[in-house]
Scaffold this motif. Structure first.
Motif, PDB file in Angstrom:
ATOM      1  N   PHE A  77      55.677  37.067  34.489  1.00  0.00           N
ATOM      2  CA  PHE A  77      54.834  35.884  34.651  1.00  0.00           C
ATOM      3  C   PHE A  77      53.350  36.202  34.839  1.00  0.00           C
ATOM      4  O   PHE A  77      52.528  35.285  34.908  1.00  0.00           O
ATOM      5  CB  PHE A  77      55.313  35.067  35.856  1.00  0.00           C
ATOM      6  N   HIS A  78      52.997  37.476  34.946  1.00  0.00           N
ATOM      7  CA  HIS A  78      51.611  37.823  35.250  1.00  0.00           C
ATOM      8  C   HIS A  78      50.618  37.245  34.248  1.00  0.00           C
ATOM      9  O   HIS A  78      49.607  36.644  34.634  1.00  0.00           O
ATOM     10  CB  HIS A  78      51.445  39.342  35.310  1.00  0.00           C
ATOM     11  N   ALA A  79      50.885  37.425  32.977  1.00  0.00           N
ATOM     12  CA  ALA A  79      49.942  36.960  31.961  1.00  0.00           C
ATOM     13  C   ALA A  79      49.863  35.439  31.941  1.00  0.00           C
ATOM     14  O   ALA A  79      48.762  34.862  31.979  1.00  0.00           O
ATOM     15  CB  ALA A  79      50.352  37.493  30.592  1.00  0.00           C
ATOM     16  N   GLU A  80      50.996  34.793  31.868  1.00  0.00           N
ATOM     17  CA  GLU A  80      51.039  33.332  31.816  1.00  0.00           C
ATOM     18  C   GLU A  80      50.268  32.694  32.969  1.00  0.00           C
ATOM     19  O   GLU A  80      49.435  31.801  32.773  1.00  0.00           O
ATOM     20  CB  GLU A  80      52.503  32.882  31.857  1.00  0.00           C
ATOM     21  N   MET A  81      50.519  33.178  34.171  1.00  0.00           N
ATOM     22  CA  MET A  81      49.907  32.573  35.349  1.00  0.00           C
ATOM     23  C   MET A  81      48.430  32.937  35.477  1.00  0.00           C
ATOM     24  O   MET A  81      47.612  32.106  35.889  1.00  0.00           O
ATOM     25  CB  MET A  81      50.681  32.986  36.601  1.00  0.00           C
ATOM     26  N   SER A  82      48.080  34.158  35.115  1.00  0.00           N
ATOM     27  CA  SER A  82      46.679  34.580  35.183  1.00  0.00           C
ATOM     28  C   SER A  82      45.829  33.795  34.191  1.00  0.00           C
ATOM     29  O   SER A  82      44.707  33.372  34.509  1.00  0.00           O
ATOM     30  CB  SER A  82      46.555  36.075  34.915  1.00  0.00           C
ATOM     31  N   ILE A  83      46.337  33.620  32.993  1.00  0.00           N
ATOM     32  CA  ILE A  83      45.611  32.850  31.978  1.00  0.00           C
ATOM     33  C   ILE A  83      45.443  31.403  32.421  1.00  0.00           C
ATOM     34  O   ILE A  83      44.358  30.816  32.295  1.00  0.00           O
ATOM     35  CB  ILE A  83      46.328  32.940  30.623  1.00  0.00           C
ATOM     36  N   ALA A  84      46.510  30.832  32.977  1.00  0.00           N
ATOM     37  CA  ALA A  84      46.441  29.444  33.462  1.00  0.00           C
ATOM     38  C   ALA A  84      45.428  29.313  34.591  1.00  0.00           C
ATOM     39  O   ALA A  84      44.672  28.337  34.662  1.00  0.00           O
ATOM     40  CB  ALA A  84      47.819  28.974  33.911  1.00  0.00           C
ATOM     41  N   ALA A  85      45.395  30.289  35.486  1.00  0.00           N
ATOM     42  CA  ALA A  85      44.452  30.248  36.603  1.00  0.00           C
ATOM     43  C   ALA A  85      43.021  30.374  36.095  1.00  0.00           C
ATOM     44  O   ALA A  85      42.118  29.672  36.564  1.00  0.00           O
ATOM     45  CB  ALA A  85      44.768  31.362  37.598  1.00  0.00           C
ATOM     46  N   ALA A  86      42.798  31.267  35.132  1.00  0.00           N
ATOM     47  CA  ALA A  86      41.460  31.413  34.549  1.00  0.00           C
ATOM     48  C   ALA A  86      41.037  30.122  33.864  1.00  0.00           C
ATOM     49  O   ALA A  86      39.887  29.681  33.984  1.00  0.00           O
ATOM     50  CB  ALA A  86      41.439  32.579  33.566  1.00  0.00           C
ATOM     51  N   HIS A  91      38.728  32.748  39.624  1.00  0.00           N
ATOM     52  CA  HIS A  91      38.758  34.204  39.527  1.00  0.00           C
ATOM     53  C   HIS A  91      40.189  34.642  39.815  1.00  0.00           C
ATOM     54  O   HIS A  91      40.885  34.015  40.640  1.00  0.00           O
ATOM     55  CB  HIS A  91      37.805  34.826  40.536  1.00  0.00           C
ATOM     56  N   VAL A  92      40.629  35.719  39.172  1.00  0.00           N
ATOM     57  CA  VAL A  92      42.036  36.116  39.268  1.00  0.00           C
ATOM     58  C   VAL A  92      42.184  37.558  39.736  1.00  0.00           C
ATOM     59  O   VAL A  92      41.562  38.469  39.175  1.00  0.00           O
ATOM     60  CB  VAL A  92      42.754  35.953  37.910  1.00  0.00           C
ATOM     61  N   LYS A 113      37.023  35.924  30.159  1.00  0.00           N
ATOM     62  CA  LYS A 113      35.695  35.876  29.541  1.00  0.00           C
ATOM     63  C   LYS A 113      35.352  34.464  29.089  1.00  0.00           C
ATOM     64  O   LYS A 113      34.233  33.975  29.300  1.00  0.00           O
ATOM     65  CB  LYS A 113      35.643  36.842  28.354  1.00  0.00           C
ATOM     66  N   LYS A 114      36.306  33.797  28.481  1.00  0.00           N
ATOM     67  CA  LYS A 114      36.088  32.441  27.981  1.00  0.00           C
ATOM     68  C   LYS A 114      35.699  31.488  29.107  1.00  0.00           C
ATOM     69  O   LYS A 114      34.845  30.603  28.919  1.00  0.00           O
ATOM     70  CB  LYS A 114      37.376  31.946  27.300  1.00  0.00           C
ATOM     71  N   ASN A 115      36.300  31.682  30.273  1.00  0.00           N
ATOM     72  CA  ASN A 115      36.065  30.779  31.394  1.00  0.00           C
ATOM     73  C   ASN A 115      35.025  31.294  32.380  1.00  0.00           C
ATOM     74  O   ASN A 115      34.816  30.692  33.439  1.00  0.00           O
ATOM     75  CB  ASN A 115      37.391  30.506  32.116  1.00  0.00           C
ATOM     76  N   ASN A 116      34.412  32.431  32.043  1.00  0.00           N
ATOM     77  CA  ASN A 116      33.354  33.011  32.880  1.00  0.00           C
ATOM     78  C   ASN A 116      33.827  33.258  34.308  1.00  0.00           C
ATOM     79  O   ASN A 116      33.144  32.924  35.283  1.00  0.00           O
ATOM     80  CB  ASN A 116      32.119  32.099  32.892  1.00  0.00           C
ATOM     81  N   VAL A 117      35.026  33.844  34.416  1.00  0.00           N
ATOM     82  CA  VAL A 117      35.574  34.216  35.723  1.00  0.00           C
ATOM     83  C   VAL A 117      35.951  35.692  35.690  1.00  0.00           C
ATOM     84  O   VAL A 117      36.035  36.303  34.620  1.00  0.00           O
ATOM     85  CB  VAL A 117      36.808  33.369  36.101  1.00  0.00           C
ATOM     86  N   TYR A 118      36.173  36.256  36.864  1.00  0.00           N
ATOM     87  CA  TYR A 118      36.555  37.661  36.962  1.00  0.00           C
ATOM     88  C   TYR A 118      38.064  37.818  36.922  1.00  0.00           C
ATOM     89  O   TYR A 118      38.804  36.994  37.470  1.00  0.00           O
ATOM     90  CB  TYR A 118      36.022  38.271  38.253  1.00  0.00           C
TER      91      TYR A 118
END
Length: 342
Positions: A77-86, A91-92, A113-118
């Motif tokens: 779930f790391h990718a799915e949730m990290s992308i959703a949070a971004a 920041h993630v 990068k797209k959402n300008n978050v870390y």
């Protein structure tokens, strides 16, 4: 200073032992929300920190009211949730391994990068005091080039520390995807890359399930690595070290040897060819039996507060992930795998 509002997704052992207490101790953090499929776990923390609890992370993200998110869930779930949070503007900080494929890792990097978050990956090994000191000594040049190395991370397995014991998701391949290599091996691939300031270019590995019953995820791996500099060494990851943990590293260099995390008192030992011995007591490497502050949360919050990209970035996490994915490919194909670091 306005506090950084943090939400935690996944309330298992890594959140319980590392993320939540380190956020709670940080003066610039307010814990505002928790999510876990076992709602009682989230509710327990929500009550303790006067926060909100959710059983579905999507509801937490939709509700908003946070600046940063820790993803402390099974690997799948790391990718799915990290992308959703971004995409929710947060920041993630994601636990390792950051993803289960290079494509997922790149998608996470792109979303940040797209959402300008870390996007930061929880590779705490490079923040442990003995490793920090070891790199400092290497950079003096007194040891010369690193020629060969051995780095290992071994303990008895997740059943001894996971909140769910033998029923832990770590043993369910559909959620974990990888076992000891995803849990421990990726820590060491990241640490050795950082410590030597070098990249892995070739991997040859033996990976298998030798002793854990009722699981088909790997419990042991021995990998041979060749670095861009020409240095060669071994990386060991094991869930069957039933008597004592091993988190030690040996570096054999032109002018001597460095031992890291091999002595309980002198965490870094340098033995030079001229007979000189240097010993450094700089603080222990965190173990399951004795938790130390990981430094990850402090570094993550520092990045946000100072508006400085994290050094343990998504790009760094992807490179370390590529090493262990190449090791699995080596095992499957019975050949040495060359990595491409363009």
């Amino acid at each position: 200073m306005t506090k950084v509002r943090v939400a935690v997704i996944g309330c298992g052992s890594i959140a319980e032992r590392r993320h939540i207490p380190e956020y709670a101790e940080h003066p610039n953090v307010e814990l505002v929300a928790f999510a876990d499929p076992i709602i009682e776990r989230a509710e327990g923390y929500a009550k303790r920190f006067d926060a909100k609890a959710y059983s579905d992370y999507k509801e937490l993200l939709a509700a908003g009211g946070f600046d940063a998110v820790s993803v402390c869930t099974p690997n799948i779930f790391h990718a799915e949730m990290s992308i959703a949070a971004a995409n929710a503007g947060a920041h993630v900080l994601v636990e390792k391994p950051m993803a289960v494929s290079e494509e997922e890792a790149q998608a996470m990097i792109d979303a940040a990068k797209k959402n300008n978050v870390y996007l930061m990956v929880g590779h705490n090994q490079r923040l442990m005091p003995p490793h920090v000191k070891a790199k400092e000594v290497l950079q003096t040049g007194k040891l010369g080039r690193v020629l060969t190395f051995r780095t290992a991370f071994s303990h008895g397995g997740p059943e001894f520390w996971s909140i769910d014991g033998k029923e832990s998701w770590f043993f369910r391949k559909n959620e974990a995807i990888m076992g000891a290599m995803g849990d421990l091996g990726v820590h060491k691939s990241d640490m050795i890359r950082w410590l030597l300031d070098d990249e892995v270019v070739d991997v040859s590995a033996f990976i298998g399930t030798l002793d854990k019953k009722d699981t088909d995820v790997d419990d042991n791996a021995i990998c041979l690595l060749r670095m861009k500099s020409g240095a060669i060494g071994t990386l060991v990851a094991s869930w069957t070290a039933y008597r004592g943990e091993d988190n030690g590293t040996y570096l054999w260099c032109e002018n001597g040897i460095m031992k890291i995390g091999t002595d309980p008192d002198d965490q870094v030992i340098v033995e030079l060819r001229d007979g000189t011995v240097e010993k450094y007591r700089v603080g222990a490497i965190s173990t399951n039996e004795k938790q130390e502050v990981s430094g990850v949360v402090d570094a993550f919050i520092e990045s946000i507060v100072t508006n400085t990209p994290p050094s343990i970035s998504g790009e760094e996490g992807k490179k370390s992930l590529s090493v262990i994915l190449s090791a699995f490919q080596s095992q499957a194909d019975n050949k040495t795998i060359s990595l491409d670091h363009k």
